[in-house]
Design a protein around this motif. Structure first.
Motif, PDB file in Angstrom:
ATOM      1  N   ILE A 199      -9.204  -2.632  -0.124  1.00 26.74           N
ATOM      2  CA  ILE A 199      -9.176  -2.371   1.319  1.00 26.74           C
ATOM      3  C   ILE A 199     -10.256  -1.362   1.688  1.00 26.74           C
ATOM      4  O   ILE A 199     -10.689  -0.553   0.864  1.00 26.74           O
TER       5      ILE A 199
ATOM      6  N   ILE B  96     -10.236  -6.150   4.410  1.00 23.80           N
ATOM      7  CA  ILE B  96      -9.481  -6.437   3.188  1.00 23.80           C
ATOM      8  C   ILE B  96     -10.252  -7.509   2.421  1.00 23.80           C
ATOM      9  O   ILE B  96     -10.588  -8.555   2.977  1.00 23.80           O
TER      10      ILE B  96
ATOM     11  N   TYR C 164       0.854  -1.184   0.000  1.00 20.41           N
ATOM     12  CA  TYR C 164       0.000   0.000   0.000  1.00 20.41           C
ATOM     13  C   TYR C 164       0.886   1.229   0.000  1.00 20.41           C
ATOM     14  O   TYR C 164       1.774   1.368   0.838  1.00 20.41           O
TER      15      TYR C 164
ATOM     16  N   LEU D 255      -6.557  -0.408   8.652  1.00 20.09           N
ATOM     17  CA  LEU D 255      -7.393  -1.146   7.716  1.00 20.09           C
ATOM     18  C   LEU D 255      -8.499  -1.881   8.463  1.00 20.09           C
ATOM     19  O   LEU D 255      -8.246  -2.640   9.387  1.00 20.09           O
TER      20      LEU D 255
ATOM     21  N   ILE E  30      -1.345  -7.037   3.164  1.00 19.50           N
ATOM     22  CA  ILE E  30      -2.481  -7.246   2.265  1.00 19.50           C
ATOM     23  C   ILE E  30      -2.125  -8.302   1.218  1.00 19.50           C
ATOM     24  O   ILE E  30      -2.655  -8.300   0.109  1.00 19.50           O
TER      25      ILE E  30
ATOM     26  N   ILE F 228     -11.014   1.574   4.609  1.00 16.65           N
ATOM     27  CA  ILE F 228     -10.413   2.379   5.675  1.00 16.65           C
ATOM     28  C   ILE F 228     -11.492   3.284   6.265  1.00 16.65           C
ATOM     29  O   ILE F 228     -12.260   3.899   5.530  1.00 16.65           O
TER      30      ILE F 228
END
Length: 265
Positions: free
Chosen positions: A120, A56, A43, A53, A101, A122
């Motif tokens: 992802i 995912i 990322y 995060l 990830i 957030i």
């Protein structure tokens, strides 16, 4: 008052980081069935740590045009999970690389060939921001898999055909390969030649490889190799020089040891 301002700035910074986030490019990977590989998604925003995060999702699609379907996922409450149904075929093939990830794929078959994406979620600025731009991993699994290795200075090539198929029946096509039914063959083509290996009796599961012309094919067509010819020429020259030297030495000795009349007073 200052604490409130600092808090607002931090929230906005996180929100802008999510909006402007990006992924490092993940190069396509092509490998033989039965092997393993780990994705290398990174990322791009250092301000967004793994702890930020919330969710995912990893998705899979056979081609770029297909609809991506979630097959495994992670969230803080449940941890890493394989999704029932679409994810069943990955149950013993995929593991999560903790606190990243990325996924590790193992015991791969041709069925796992496809495009894998990571998305992802957030929490930022009081709402969820989902990003999945440029986070694609293209995987190609070859079965059968035809590997080639140059085995000596003459550039002859060893072709090795492997497969995870049951009841393998090997067959080959190509110059000097016709009729062979073994897993590995050695070829020394005089010109660029295409070879094909099939692993089933119906010859529907095949893989091809184009071998470059060998530098020297003497040992395959009954002729003499360049190295052997050079060796013979050098040997003949050495023997010739030795014979000439021997004759010169013999003649000198003969002239030096011959009879001469005594001198008279």
């Amino acid at each position: 008052m200052w604490k409130v301002i600092v808090f607002v700035v931090q929230v906005l910074s996180l929100a802008f980081s999510a909006i402007g986030a990006s992924y490092h490019y993940q190069a396509p990977v092509s490998l033989c069935a039965g092997k393993e590989v780990t994705t290398n998604f990174v990322y791009g925003e250092s301000a967004v740590k793994f702890i930020n995060l919330t969710v995912i999702n990893w998705t899979v699609r056979k081609t770029k045009q297909d609809t991506a379907e979630i097959f495994v996922y992670y969230n803080k409450a449940a941890g890493f999970k394989i999704r029932s149904g679409i994810g069943d075929r990955f149950a013993n093939k995929v593991t999560w690389v903790p606190n990243t990830i990325n996924l590790k794929f193992g015991d791969l078959t041709a069925n796992e060939t496809g495009f894998y994406d990571v998305a992802i979620t957030i929490f930022g600025a009081g709402k969820e921001e989902t990003k999945d731009t440029n986070a694609t991993f293209q995987l190609t699994v070859k079965d059968p898999c035809l590997m080639a290795k140059v085995i000596d200075e003459s550039a002859c090539t060893m072709l090795n055909c492997s497969s995870m198929e049951n009841n393998q029946v090997y067959s080959w096509t190509g110059k000097d390969a016709e009729g062979k039914t073994v897993r590995s063959i050695e070829v020394c083509p005089k010109e660029e030649t295409n070879y094909t290996c099939c692993v089933d009796a119906m010859k529907t599961k095949c893989s091809s490889f184009t071998a470059q012309a060998a530098k020297d094919n003497g040992k395959k067509d009954g002729g003499s190799s360049t190295g052997l010819i050079v060796g013979i020429v050098v040997g003949v020259l050495v023997v010739g020089v030795v014979i000439i030297l021997a004759v010169i030495i013999y003649l000198r000795k003969r002239n030096g040891d011959g009879y001469s009349a005594p001198a008279s007073n």
